[in-house]
Design a protein around this motif. Structure first.
Motif, PDB file in Angstrom:
ATOM      1  N   THR A 138       5.671 -10.923  -2.929  1.00  0.00           N
ATOM      2  CA  THR A 138       4.468 -11.751  -2.960  1.00  0.00           C
ATOM      3  C   THR A 138       3.210 -10.989  -2.544  1.00  0.00           C
ATOM      4  O   THR A 138       2.150 -11.170  -3.134  1.00  0.00           O
ATOM      5  CB  THR A 138       4.647 -12.966  -2.031  1.00  0.00           C
ATOM      6  OG1 THR A 138       4.965 -12.511  -0.708  1.00  0.00           O
ATOM      7  CG2 THR A 138       5.770 -13.862  -2.523  1.00  0.00           C
ATOM      8  N   LEU A 139       3.326 -10.170  -1.502  1.00  0.00           N
ATOM      9  CA  LEU A 139       2.201  -9.370  -1.003  1.00  0.00           C
ATOM     10  C   LEU A 139       2.672  -7.926  -0.885  1.00  0.00           C
ATOM     11  O   LEU A 139       2.959  -7.439   0.208  1.00  0.00           O
ATOM     12  CB  LEU A 139       1.724  -9.896   0.353  1.00  0.00           C
ATOM     13  CG  LEU A 139       1.296 -11.362   0.416  1.00  0.00           C
ATOM     14  CD1 LEU A 139       1.002 -11.777   1.849  1.00  0.00           C
ATOM     15  CD2 LEU A 139       0.081 -11.615  -0.464  1.00  0.00           C
ATOM     16  N   PRO A 140       2.776  -7.199  -1.980  1.00  0.00           N
ATOM     17  CA  PRO A 140       3.427  -5.878  -1.969  1.00  0.00           C
ATOM     18  C   PRO A 140       2.740  -4.856  -1.073  1.00  0.00           C
ATOM     19  O   PRO A 140       3.413  -4.054  -0.425  1.00  0.00           O
ATOM     20  CB  PRO A 140       3.382  -5.445  -3.440  1.00  0.00           C
ATOM     21  CG  PRO A 140       2.318  -6.283  -4.069  1.00  0.00           C
ATOM     22  CD  PRO A 140       2.321  -7.580  -3.330  1.00  0.00           C
ATOM     23  N   HIS A 141       1.408  -4.852  -1.014  1.00  0.00           N
ATOM     24  CA  HIS A 141       0.723  -3.873  -0.172  1.00  0.00           C
ATOM     25  C   HIS A 141       0.959  -4.160   1.307  1.00  0.00           C
ATOM     26  O   HIS A 141       1.263  -3.249   2.089  1.00  0.00           O
ATOM     27  CB  HIS A 141      -0.775  -3.867  -0.473  1.00  0.00           C
ATOM     28  CG  HIS A 141      -1.106  -3.384  -1.854  1.00  0.00           C
ATOM     29  ND1 HIS A 141      -2.280  -3.697  -2.502  1.00  0.00           N
ATOM     30  CD2 HIS A 141      -0.403  -2.625  -2.730  1.00  0.00           C
ATOM     31  CE1 HIS A 141      -2.297  -3.140  -3.696  1.00  0.00           C
ATOM     32  NE2 HIS A 141      -1.156  -2.482  -3.860  1.00  0.00           N
ATOM     33  N   LEU A 142       0.828  -5.405   1.696  1.00  0.00           N
ATOM     34  CA  LEU A 142       1.052  -5.772   3.088  1.00  0.00           C
ATOM     35  C   LEU A 142       2.495  -5.513   3.493  1.00  0.00           C
ATOM     36  O   LEU A 142       2.775  -4.969   4.575  1.00  0.00           O
ATOM     37  CB  LEU A 142       0.688  -7.239   3.315  1.00  0.00           C
ATOM     38  CG  LEU A 142       0.758  -7.746   4.765  1.00  0.00           C
ATOM     39  CD1 LEU A 142      -0.204  -6.978   5.650  1.00  0.00           C
ATOM     40  CD2 LEU A 142       0.448  -9.246   4.816  1.00  0.00           C
TER      41      LEU A 142
END
Length: 540
Positions: free
Chosen positions: A384-388
């Motif tokens: 859902t939030l790949p960078h985080l």
């Protein structure tokens, strides 16, 4: 002229804080920029100090300034840096500046709301004032070369940190702040008694002169008593098991910037005191107490790891991990060897960078999801939030001590120092400490991998409407994700955004330094080694 540099490092945040007391209310909309500029100026001075430091004389105090303070008592205002304190001064200035970056540019729904004028009353101004006073106390602790001056700066940080937790903390902030101030004040009273004992027996408060005297004028029994008293005060701030119980509550309830500075700098003030005062000033006391210090350290390593495995709150888990990591620092000091103390100092800096990043991430996750409960987060963050999710994975791997990252070298050197402890220490006992510490390192890997499996891996428990996620109607910037399902505070839909620009600005310097010190440990070890050899000269 060189003596002006440490004075300026203290004067810039202090004057910045004092100007806020007399500034008109019209300044309020500019508070976001004001804190950034003042902390940025302090960081520039710290960078100048790092750039102009004579690395060939790292064991010698540099940029020294000395002025008479209270002539009747023979007290002097002494400031300087050497290879032990310079990295911590730079770390303090960097983390404070990054906290202001995080607050000043932060989203109004997240960290930035604390500095918005509509946050109510004088609290935005009070927050900037509190952080700047906190920076004065932290930097002053690492610059002071007088026992009483060290104690004054050591205590200055307690009040702003108390208000940081009590005013801007979470739901349980009242109890956490009271517990923090009671524990730390009690430890400080005991430490003050030890410092006064040293003063009474030697007649001086000059830390450099006391270190060069190697405990002269103090019988072994007096040194042991003074070391225990000073060590208890330092151990509370470190914190060492079993004096750690204030830490998880303080971290859980503190705002993100409070947790970052508490873990990144305040804990280092306790361990720095062992290197600056307790060991060189009281060498016979250090040899006598070292086995006990090592025992408490390895218990803390294992206890912290087991406690982390039992946690469900992400911030609380990171807080307990600090108990274990600081156990490695204390074990390194307990070995009384160049290798072990170097490892302790390296682990100090590495922990400040890595755990500071972890608390930034935990705060960002809580801002997005409304909770830090790993059971509620539901996993699948990499989807859902790949960078985080990727940065969280990087920080966790760095903290568990993977080679090539900063977290590895300090723990490895501390354990290696226990393999061959200093003269007069029981080698068999320290070999046992090394084995137990190694077990704690394995458990550290276990709880971070469990955390990652719960938060970042797997499929998200909440459905992610692909069409909504691709829609440009949700705003510009990184692609947002619409998550359906219950979130703490009620059911509904919440728009989750991946890492924003201000977050990259606050986190990238920490990521770069974690990689730099992990791949090039000599950069830090070449600075601390001469100072450590001088520090341990009292034991020869």
């Amino acid at each position: 002229m060189t003596g002006l540099l440490p004075v300026a490092l203290l004067a810039v945040p202090l004057l910045g804080a004092l100007l806020l007391l007399v500034a008109p209310s019209a300044l309020r909309p500019w508070l976001r920029v004001y804190g950034l500029v003042v902390s940025g100026a302090a960081l520039v001075l710290a960078v100048v100090m790092v750039a102009t430091f004579d690395y060939g004389q790292a064991a010698r105090p540099q940029f020294a300034v000395e002025r008479e303070w209270i002539s009747g008592l023979g007290l002097h205002f002494r400031l300087a840096v050497d290879g032990i304190s310079l990295p911590l001064v730079a770390l303090t200035a960097l983390l404070t500046f990054l906290c202001f970056v995080y607050l000043s540019w932060g989203d109004a729904r997240g960290p930035g709301q604390l500095l918005r004028a509509r946050a109510g009353g004088a609290r935005p101004r009070a927050l900037v004032f509190t952080l700047l006073v906190l920076e004065v106390g932290m930097i002053g602790t690492f610059l002071a070369l007088d026992l009483l001056l060290f104690f004054v700066f050591f205590e200055i940080v307690l009040i702003p940190m108390y208000f940081l937790i009590a005013v801007w903390g979470g739901k349980g902030r009242r109890g956490a702040s009271i517990k923090f101030i009671l524990y730390t004040l009690l430890g400080s009273v005991v430490m003050l008694l030890g410092l006064l004992l040293v003063w009474a027996r030697t007649g001086t408060l000059d830390i450099v002169a006391l270190g060069q005297a190697h405990g002269a004028g103090m019988p072994r029994a007096v040194q042991i008593l003074a070391f225990v008293a000073i060590g208890v005060g330092l151990a509370v701030k470190t914190p060492m098991w079993p004096l750690h119980t204030w830490l998880p509550d303080a971290h859980t309830e503190a705002p993100t910037v409070g947790s970052v500075l508490l873990a990144g700098v305040l804990l280092k003030m306790g361990t720095y005191g062992f290197a600056r005062i307790a060991i060189p000033v009281l060498p016979e006391g250090a040899v006598a107490v070292a086995p006990w210090l090592g025992a408490f350290a390895v218990v803390g390593i294992v206890y912290g790891a087991l406690a982390c495995l039992a946690q469900r709150d992400l911030k609380r888990m990171i807080a307990y991990s600090s108990v274990g990591h600081m156990g490695f620092v204390l074990l390194g000091f307990a070995t009384l060897t160049t290798v072990g103390v170097n490892g302790a100092l390296f682990a100090n800096v590495a922990h400040g960078l890595i755990t500071g990043l972890l608390f930034f991430l935990a705060g960002a996750i809580k801002d997005r999801y409304g909770t830090a409960d790993m059971r509620v987060l539901g996993g699948g963050m990499l989807a859902t939030l790949p960078h985080l999710g990727s940065v969280l994975t990087f920080a966790a791997i760095a903290s568990l001590g993977v080679p090539g990252l900063a977290g590895f070298w300090g723990e490895m050197l501390s354990l290696f120092g226990a393999f061959q402890p200093g003269d007069g220490l029981p080698r068999g006992l320290f070999l046992t400490f090394m084995v137990i510490g190694g077990l704690g390192a394995v458990l550290t890997a276990a709880y971070f991998l469990v955390m990652l499996s719960r938060v970042t891996h797997g499929l998200p428990e909440r459905a992610v409407p692909a069409a909504a996620a691709r829609s440009g109607a949700l705003g510009s910037g990184p692609r947002p994700v619409v998550v359906a399902g219950p979130i703490e505070g009620g059911a509904g839909r919440r728009v989750l955004r991946d890492i924003q620009g201000y977050e990259w600005a606050a986190w990238v310097p920490l990521i770069v330094l974690i990689l730099l010190f992990g791949l090039w440990p000599k950069l830090l070890l070449s600075l601390t080694t001469p100072a450590v050899q001088t520090l341990l000269g009292a034991l020869s």
